[in-house]
Design an enzyme around this catalytic site. Structure first.
Site, PDB file in Angstrom:
ATOM      1  N   CYS A  70       0.833  -1.208   0.000  1.00  0.00           N
ATOM      2  CA  CYS A  70       0.000   0.000   0.000  1.00  0.00           C
ATOM      3  C   CYS A  70       0.872   1.265   0.000  1.00  0.00           C
ATOM      4  O   CYS A  70       0.661   2.171  -0.826  1.00  0.00           O
ATOM      5  CB  CYS A  70      -0.970  -0.009   1.170  1.00  0.00           C
ATOM      6  SG  CYS A  70      -0.260  -0.551   2.740  1.00  0.00           S
TER       7      CYS A  70
HETATM    8  N1  LIG Z   1      -4.309  -4.903   5.031  1.00  0.00           N
HETATM    9  C1  LIG Z   1      -3.812  -4.142   4.042  1.00  0.00           C
HETATM   10  O1  LIG Z   1      -4.140  -2.942   3.894  1.00  0.00           O
HETATM   11  C2  LIG Z   1      -2.849  -4.733   3.066  1.00  0.00           C
HETATM   12  C3  LIG Z   1      -2.394  -6.047   3.164  1.00  0.00           C
HETATM   13  N2  LIG Z   1      -1.537  -6.550   2.228  1.00  0.00           N
HETATM   14  C4  LIG Z   1      -1.052  -7.933   2.309  1.00  0.00           C
HETATM   15  O2  LIG Z   1      -2.113  -8.835   1.960  1.00  0.00           O
HETATM   16  C5  LIG Z   1      -1.978 -10.057   2.679  1.00  0.00           C
HETATM   17  C6  LIG Z   1      -3.259 -10.286   3.480  1.00  0.00           C
HETATM   18  O3  LIG Z   1      -3.406  -9.203   4.387  1.00  0.00           O
HETATM   19  P1  LIG Z   1      -4.678  -9.019   5.326  1.00  0.00           P
HETATM   20  O4  LIG Z   1      -5.892  -9.418   4.615  1.00  0.00           O
HETATM   21  O5  LIG Z   1      -4.569  -7.658   5.873  1.00  0.00           O
HETATM   22  O6  LIG Z   1      -4.328 -10.102   6.468  1.00  0.00           O
HETATM   23  P2  LIG Z   1      -5.299 -10.746   7.569  1.00  0.00           P
HETATM   24  O7  LIG Z   1      -4.435 -11.057   8.730  1.00  0.00           O
HETATM   25  O8  LIG Z   1      -6.479  -9.875   7.776  1.00  0.00           O
HETATM   26  O9  LIG Z   1      -5.775 -12.128   6.875  1.00  0.00           O
HETATM   27  C7  LIG Z   1      -4.894 -13.196   6.638  1.00  0.00           C
HETATM   28  C8  LIG Z   1      -5.653 -14.356   6.000  1.00  0.00           C
HETATM   29  O10 LIG Z   1      -4.744 -15.433   5.775  1.00  0.00           O
HETATM   30  C9  LIG Z   1      -5.215 -16.613   6.422  1.00  0.00           C
HETATM   31  N3  LIG Z   1      -4.040 -17.350   6.919  1.00  0.00           N
HETATM   32  C10 LIG Z   1      -3.210 -16.979   7.922  1.00  0.00           C
HETATM   33  N4  LIG Z   1      -2.227 -17.911   8.076  1.00  0.00           N
HETATM   34  C11 LIG Z   1      -2.465 -18.880   7.169  1.00  0.00           C
HETATM   35  C12 LIG Z   1      -1.834 -20.116   6.862  1.00  0.00           C
HETATM   36  N5  LIG Z   1      -0.729 -20.534   7.512  1.00  0.00           N
HETATM   37  N6  LIG Z   1      -2.347 -20.884   5.863  1.00  0.00           N
HETATM   38  C13 LIG Z   1      -3.440 -20.482   5.192  1.00  0.00           C
HETATM   39  N7  LIG Z   1      -4.100 -19.329   5.440  1.00  0.00           N
HETATM   40  C14 LIG Z   1      -3.614 -18.538   6.426  1.00  0.00           C
HETATM   41  C15 LIG Z   1      -6.087 -16.114   7.531  1.00  0.00           C
HETATM   42  O11 LIG Z   1      -7.005 -17.144   7.924  1.00  0.00           O
HETATM   43  P3  LIG Z   1      -7.674 -17.180   9.422  1.00  0.00           P
HETATM   44  O12 LIG Z   1      -8.416 -15.891   9.580  1.00  0.00           O
HETATM   45  O13 LIG Z   1      -8.586 -18.368   9.368  1.00  0.00           O
HETATM   46  O14 LIG Z   1      -6.557 -17.334  10.390  1.00  0.00           O
HETATM   47  C16 LIG Z   1      -6.777 -14.932   6.862  1.00  0.00           C
HETATM   48  O15 LIG Z   1      -7.811 -15.389   6.021  1.00  0.00           O
HETATM   49  C17 LIG Z   1      -0.744  -9.901   3.579  1.00  0.00           C
HETATM   50  O16 LIG Z   1       0.367 -10.476   2.964  1.00  0.00           O
HETATM   51  C18 LIG Z   1      -0.609  -8.378   3.695  1.00  0.00           C
HETATM   52  O17 LIG Z   1       0.681  -7.994   3.983  1.00  0.00           O
HETATM   53  C19 LIG Z   1      -1.159  -5.805   1.145  1.00  0.00           C
HETATM   54  C20 LIG Z   1      -1.561  -4.509   1.010  1.00  0.00           C
HETATM   55  C21 LIG Z   1      -2.396  -3.856   1.991  1.00  0.00           C
HETATM   56  C1  LIG Z   2      -0.523  -0.225   9.175  1.00  0.00           C
HETATM   57  C2  LIG Z   2       0.399  -1.359   8.794  1.00  0.00           C
HETATM   58  O1  LIG Z   2       0.879  -2.094   9.648  1.00  0.00           O
HETATM   59  N1  LIG Z   2       0.648  -1.523   7.512  1.00  0.00           N
HETATM   60  C3  LIG Z   2       1.499  -2.572   6.993  1.00  0.00           C
HETATM   61  C4  LIG Z   2       1.564  -2.473   5.500  1.00  0.00           C
HETATM   62  C5  LIG Z   2       0.463  -3.174   4.795  1.00  0.00           C
HETATM   63  C6  LIG Z   2       0.780  -3.383   3.301  1.00  0.00           C
HETATM   64  O2  LIG Z   2       0.742  -2.738   2.342  1.00  0.00           O
HETATM   65  O3  LIG Z   2       1.320  -4.314   2.915  1.00  0.00           O
HETATM   66  P1  LIG Z   2       2.187  -5.561   2.787  1.00  0.00           P
HETATM   67  O4  LIG Z   2       2.141  -6.133   4.168  1.00  0.00           O
HETATM   68  O5  LIG Z   2       1.490  -6.419   1.830  1.00  0.00           O
HETATM   69  O6  LIG Z   2       3.539  -5.221   2.326  1.00  0.00           O
HETATM   70  C7  LIG Z   2       2.930  -2.451   7.504  1.00  0.00           C
HETATM   71  O7  LIG Z   2       3.403  -1.347   7.745  1.00  0.00           O
HETATM   72  O8  LIG Z   2       3.607  -3.482   7.543  1.00  0.00           O
END
Ligand SMILES: NC(=O)C1=CN([C@@H]2O[C@H](COP(=O)(O)OP(=O)(O)OC[C@H]3O[C@@H](n4cnc5c(N)ncnc54)[C@H](OP(=O)(O)O)[C@@H]3O)[C@@H](O)[C@H]2O)C=CC1
Ligand SMILES: CC(=O)N[C@@H](CCC(=O)OP(=O)(O)O)C(=O)O
Length: 363
Positions: free
Chosen positions: A167
């Site tokens: 992000c």
């Molecule tokens: N949040 C954000 O704004 C952003 C996030 N990202 C990236 O996107 C990805 C997902 O983020 P986010 O949705 O925030 O994360 P969350 O922690 O909200 O969700 C993680 C998901 O992965 C599942 N999970 C966790 N461990 C395992 C495992 N060992 N095997 C299979 N499934 C698993 C969880 O299942 P359960 O709930 O059942 O444990 C849950 O569905 C991350 O890599 C993050 O860095 C990228 C850009 C922005």
């Molecule tokens: C608020 C907060 O904790 N933000 C995350 C960034 C989330 C994101 O863009 O992404 P990836 O984890 O996919 O790189 C951090 O700083 O690590």
């Protein structure tokens, strides 16, 4: 609807078609996974075929996310129990590290958009240095295309595996890449003060994310060392054909979603703020989701909530020769699931804006 003995559910309310693309969401019980499902509800071509979770496997999605009870969706299952033979594409919304292991086990026919950081850094040793773990699928790294849509659109169209950007790197690279390509700013003097909503940290419980520690305060973190630095420098260095270095400090803000990057730059000799503005205008005049505001309007996170827009503007600094650029996105949409959908649209040969026509929820 059933196919190959498995139920899959078309999103949205439009009539079904034999050409529906069957999409799986791995990590559907997390924030980015649920955001993909919100966006797919209005997608005319993609149907949800498969949802996975880890701890929540076995549950109906509506018991994890009641706001999704209005959609007919498959129950959450474990990845090991998933049958991918009836799925065309997956959004991989899983934690870093876990993702590599899971993606290397997926069948080759799948188009994959990976929202984690596992395939963003081309240099494996850089990944291992910044993520503190060995890379378990270096062979796949070679084929991964970095999914910053506005910059790498043609490569993304032909990709099988897209590494969706982080992000912060999205909010920084969209305004800076055109300016760097045009040699309008000093690539050794870029300072970024960035702020994120708490959903950016995902849904798993962490002490520093408790309401008591996030509300009514600002928390700087990753000071001098955040893993989005190498990712951002990689993209900016590609634009410069030379090593770019940035000063970057992220902050956790007491808000649910939204991200602002305030970027301080030194302009090249003889360059004015108006030149920066005109360059961004030329670069993005035909882009739907990268929008230059102009007229001195200050981009606000309130203006992008739930949308795939990146709003940008450029301001003269009081210090001669310097400029201030402000860029805002919704971390869960353009910063994650929205850009992921934009990319999968391209990979499947659809217009990239399908299912992304959202205005901000305001106020
Ligand atoms: N949040 C954000 O704004 C952003 C996030 N990202 C990236 O996107 C990805 C997902 O983020 P986010 O949705 O925030 O994360 P969350 O922690 O909200 O969700 C993680 C998901 O992965 C599942 N999970 C966790 N461990 C395992 C495992 N060992 N095997 C299979 N499934 C698993 C969880 O299942 P359960 O709930 O059942 O444990 C849950 O569905 C991350 O890599 C993050 O860095 C990228 C850009 C922005
Ligand atoms: C608020 C907060 O904790 N933000 C995350 C960034 C989330 C994101 O863009 O992404 P990836 O984890 O996919 O790189 C951090 O700083 O690590």
């Amino acid at each position: 609807r059933r196919e190959g003995g498995k139920a899959y559910v078309r999103c949205g309310s439009r009539a079904s078609s034999e050409n529906t693309v069957r999409v799986g969401v791995l990590g559907a019980s997390g924030y980015t996974g649920s955001e993909v499902l919100r966006l797919l509800a209005n997608h005319p071509q993609f149907g949800v075929a498969l949802l996975t979770a880890d701890r929540k496997a076995g549950q109906p999605i509506a018991s994890v996310f009641p706001h999704l009870a209005t959609q007919k969706l498959p129950d959450l299952i474990a990845v090991k129990d998933a049958d991918f033979s009836y799925v065309d594409a997956v959004f991989c919304c899983l934690p870093h590290g876990t993702t590599q292991e899971i993606i290397r086990g997926l069948p080759n026919h799948l188009k994959i958009v990976d929202l984690s950081a596992d395939f963003r850094l081309r240099d494996i040793s850089e990944y291992e240095e910044w993520y503190g773990q060995p890379h378990r699928a270096p062979e796949l790294q070679k084929e991964a295309i970095y999914g910053l849509t506005e910059i790498l659109r043609e490569e993304i169209r032909n990709a099988r595996l897209v590494a969706n950007p982080g992000c912060y790197p999205t909010s920084i690279q969209i305004p800076l890449v055109p300016l760097i390509k045009a040699k309008l700013i000093d690539i050794k003097n870029i300072i970024i003060d960035a702020k994120s909503g708490v959903s950016g940290a995902g849904r798993s419980v962490k002490e520093n994310l408790l309401y008591t520690e996030v509300a009514e305060g600002i928390n700087s973190y990753g000071v001098t060392r955040h893993r989005h630095v190498p990712e951002t420098e990689q993209g900016l260095s590609d634009a410069a054909h030379s090593k770019v270095t940035i000063s970057f400090t992220p902050h956790l803000m007491p808000m649910i979603r939204g991200m602002q990057s305030t970027i301080y730059v030194e302009m090249a000799p003889g360059v004015s703020t108006e030149d920066l503005y005109q360059q961004l205008k030329r670069s993005y005049e035909n882009e739907e989701f990268a929008v230059l505001l102009g007229n001195g309007v200050v981009p606000r996170t309130h203006s992008v909530r739930g949308t795939n827009y990146c709003l940008i503007n450029v301001f003269p600094d009081r210090i001669p020769g310097r400029a201030i650029i402000i860029s805002v996105i919704d971390n869960l949409v353009k910063g994650a699931s929205g850009q992921a959908l934009q990319n999968l649209n391209l990979m499947m040969g659809f217009p990239e804006n399908l299912g992304l026509h959202y205005q901000s929820l305001f106020p």
